[in-house]
Design a protein around this motif. Structure first.
Motif, short mmCIF file in Angstrom:
data_model
loop_
_atom_site.label_atom_id
_atom_site.label_comp_id
_atom_site.label_asym_id
_atom_site.label_seq_id
_atom_site.Cartn_x
_atom_site.Cartn_y
_atom_site.Cartn_z
N ASN A 65 0.81 -1.22 0.00
CA ASN A 65 0.00 0.00 0.00
C ASN A 65 0.85 1.28 0.00
O ASN A 65 0.31 2.37 0.13
CB ASN A 65 -0.94 0.00 1.21
CG ASN A 65 -0.19 -0.01 2.53
OD1 ASN A 65 1.00 -0.31 2.58
ND2 ASN A 65 -0.91 0.28 3.61
N GLU A 66 2.14 1.13 -0.15
CA GLU A 66 3.04 2.28 -0.13
C GLU A 66 3.17 2.88 -1.53
O GLU A 66 3.39 2.16 -2.49
CB GLU A 66 4.41 1.82 0.37
CG GLU A 66 5.44 2.90 0.47
CD GLU A 66 6.75 2.37 1.00
OE1 GLU A 66 7.37 3.08 1.78
OE2 GLU A 66 7.14 1.24 0.63
N PRO A 67 3.03 4.18 -1.66
CA PRO A 67 3.20 4.81 -2.98
C PRO A 67 4.61 4.57 -3.52
O PRO A 67 5.59 4.58 -2.76
CB PRO A 67 2.97 6.30 -2.72
CG PRO A 67 2.25 6.37 -1.42
CD PRO A 67 2.68 5.17 -0.63
N PHE A 68 4.69 4.38 -4.82
CA PHE A 68 6.00 4.12 -5.43
C PHE A 68 6.95 5.29 -5.22
O PHE A 68 8.15 5.10 -5.08
CB PHE A 68 5.85 3.81 -6.92
CG PHE A 68 7.19 3.57 -7.57
CD1 PHE A 68 7.91 2.43 -7.30
CD2 PHE A 68 7.74 4.51 -8.42
CE1 PHE A 68 9.15 2.22 -7.87
CE2 PHE A 68 8.97 4.32 -8.99
CZ PHE A 68 9.69 3.17 -8.72
N GLY A 69 6.45 6.50 -5.18
CA GLY A 69 7.30 7.67 -4.95
C GLY A 69 8.09 7.55 -3.65
O GLY A 69 9.26 7.94 -3.58
N ASN A 70 7.46 6.98 -2.61
CA ASN A 70 8.15 6.77 -1.34
C ASN A 70 9.26 5.73 -1.48
O ASN A 70 10.33 5.86 -0.89
CB ASN A 70 7.16 6.32 -0.26
CG ASN A 70 6.19 7.41 0.12
OD1 ASN A 70 6.30 8.56 -0.32
ND2 ASN A 70 5.20 7.08 0.93
N ARG A 71 8.98 4.70 -2.26
CA ARG A 71 10.00 3.66 -2.49
C ARG A 71 11.19 4.24 -3.25
O ARG A 71 12.34 3.92 -2.96
CB ARG A 71 9.40 2.50 -3.29
CG ARG A 71 8.32 1.77 -2.56
CD ARG A 71 7.68 0.74 -3.45
NE ARG A 71 6.50 0.19 -2.81
CZ ARG A 71 5.66 -0.62 -3.40
NH1 ARG A 71 5.85 -0.98 -4.65
NH2 ARG A 71 4.61 -1.07 -2.76
N VAL A 96 17.34 7.42 -10.07
CA VAL A 96 16.29 8.07 -9.27
C VAL A 96 15.76 9.29 -10.03
O VAL A 96 14.54 9.49 -10.13
CB VAL A 96 16.82 8.47 -7.87
CG1 VAL A 96 15.84 9.38 -7.15
CG2 VAL A 96 17.10 7.22 -7.04
N ARG A 97 16.66 10.08 -10.60
CA ARG A 97 16.22 11.26 -11.37
C ARG A 97 15.42 10.85 -12.61
O ARG A 97 14.37 11.41 -12.90
CB ARG A 97 17.43 12.11 -11.78
CG ARG A 97 17.89 13.07 -10.71
CD ARG A 97 18.90 14.06 -11.24
NE ARG A 97 20.15 13.47 -11.70
CZ ARG A 97 21.15 13.11 -10.90
NH1 ARG A 97 21.07 13.32 -9.61
NH2 ARG A 97 22.24 12.57 -11.41
N GLY A 98 15.93 9.87 -13.35
CA GLY A 98 15.27 9.44 -14.58
C GLY A 98 13.90 8.85 -14.33
O GLY A 98 12.92 9.21 -14.99
N VAL A 99 13.81 7.96 -13.36
CA VAL A 99 12.52 7.34 -13.03
C VAL A 99 11.58 8.40 -12.46
O VAL A 99 10.39 8.41 -12.76
CB VAL A 99 12.71 6.15 -12.06
CG1 VAL A 99 11.36 5.62 -11.59
CG2 VAL A 99 13.52 5.04 -12.72
N GLY A 100 12.13 9.31 -11.67
CA GLY A 100 11.32 10.39 -11.10
C GLY A 100 10.67 11.25 -12.16
O GLY A 100 9.55 11.73 -12.00
N LYS A 101 11.37 11.45 -13.28
CA LYS A 101 10.80 12.25 -14.38
C LYS A 101 9.65 11.52 -15.06
O LYS A 101 8.72 12.15 -15.56
CB LYS A 101 11.87 12.59 -15.41
CG LYS A 101 12.87 13.62 -14.93
CD LYS A 101 13.92 13.89 -15.98
CE LYS A 101 14.95 14.88 -15.47
NZ LYS A 101 16.04 15.08 -16.44
N ILE A 102 9.72 10.20 -15.10
CA ILE A 102 8.68 9.41 -15.76
C ILE A 102 7.51 9.11 -14.82
O ILE A 102 6.41 8.80 -15.26
CB ILE A 102 9.29 8.12 -16.37
CG1 ILE A 102 10.31 8.50 -17.45
CG2 ILE A 102 8.22 7.23 -16.97
CD1 ILE A 102 11.03 7.33 -18.07
N LEU A 103 7.74 9.24 -13.53
CA LEU A 103 6.70 8.91 -12.54
C LEU A 103 5.38 9.66 -12.76
O LEU A 103 4.32 9.03 -12.72
CB LEU A 103 7.25 9.17 -11.13
CG LEU A 103 6.43 8.64 -9.96
CD1 LEU A 103 6.17 7.15 -10.07
CD2 LEU A 103 7.16 8.95 -8.66
N PRO A 104 5.38 10.97 -13.05
CA PRO A 104 4.09 11.64 -13.30
C PRO A 104 3.39 11.14 -14.57
O PRO A 104 2.16 11.09 -14.63
CB PRO A 104 4.46 13.12 -13.45
CG PRO A 104 5.85 13.26 -12.97
CD PRO A 104 6.49 11.91 -13.02
#
Length: 173
Positions: A65-71, A96-104
């Motif tokens: 139940n944890e949001p992926f952003g927290n992981r 982390v930066r690359g995946v973070g850009k694709i997360l939204p």
């Protein structure tokens, strides 16, 4: 003469290939987008699994139940030398930066009904995140088939990098 002929032939081949790619994107169907969306989500799942495996090794774990952003944040803070060699910290930070850009983008793709429409001569997928869909001024994400596939390709590359990072290291490496 032969050299110039081959250079001209190569240029023509590249030109035809680019034209064909543009025509494919213009003629993309909702099925093409549905398949590309599925590939995108599978690639993101591979990234998420890779990060969770590393977090499990770190003793942090991944709750369902944890949001992926927290992981992703937790992954970005791992400093244990037996889990992540100092030489790999930069690679981890780039991930982390690359995946973070694709997360939204992932959030919109997952939480939206996809509508395929035309924007000029190009077929595009339109996503309006269900969490903001009630707002008449809600932003929408518009992705061409090519763009969606490029994001998928990046995610597949990130998943491969995570496989390498997940291999145990000695503190000296």
């Amino acid at each position: 003469f032969q050299r110039r002929f081959y250079q001209t032939a190569k240029f023509l081949w590249l030109y035809v290939a680019m034209e064909q790619a543009a025509n494919l994107n213009a003629k993309a169907t909702s099925v093409d987008f549905a398949l590309a969306r599925s590939d995108f989500l599978d690639a993101f799942s591979a990234v998420e699994s890779g990060i969770c495996r590393i977090l499990e090794r770190a003793g942090i774990g991944c709750r369902s139940n944890e949001p992926f952003g927290n992981r992703l944040l937790a992954f970005g803070q791992i400093e244990k030398a037996d889990l992540l060699a100092p030489s790999r910290i930069g690679q981890r930070n780039n991930l982390v930066r690359g995946v973070g850009k694709i997360l939204p983008i992932r959030a919109d793709v997952v939480h939206s009904a996809m509508r395929v429409d035309r924007l000029g001569d190009e077929a595009v997928a339109i996503f309006v995140n269900a969490q903001v869909a009630h707002d008449p001024d809600a932003p929408m994400r518009v992705l061409s088939l090519d763009r969606l596939r490029k994001h998928t390709s990046k995610l597949e590359d990130y998943a491969k990098q995570l496989e390498v990072l997940n291999k145990p290291t000695s503190p000296a490496s």
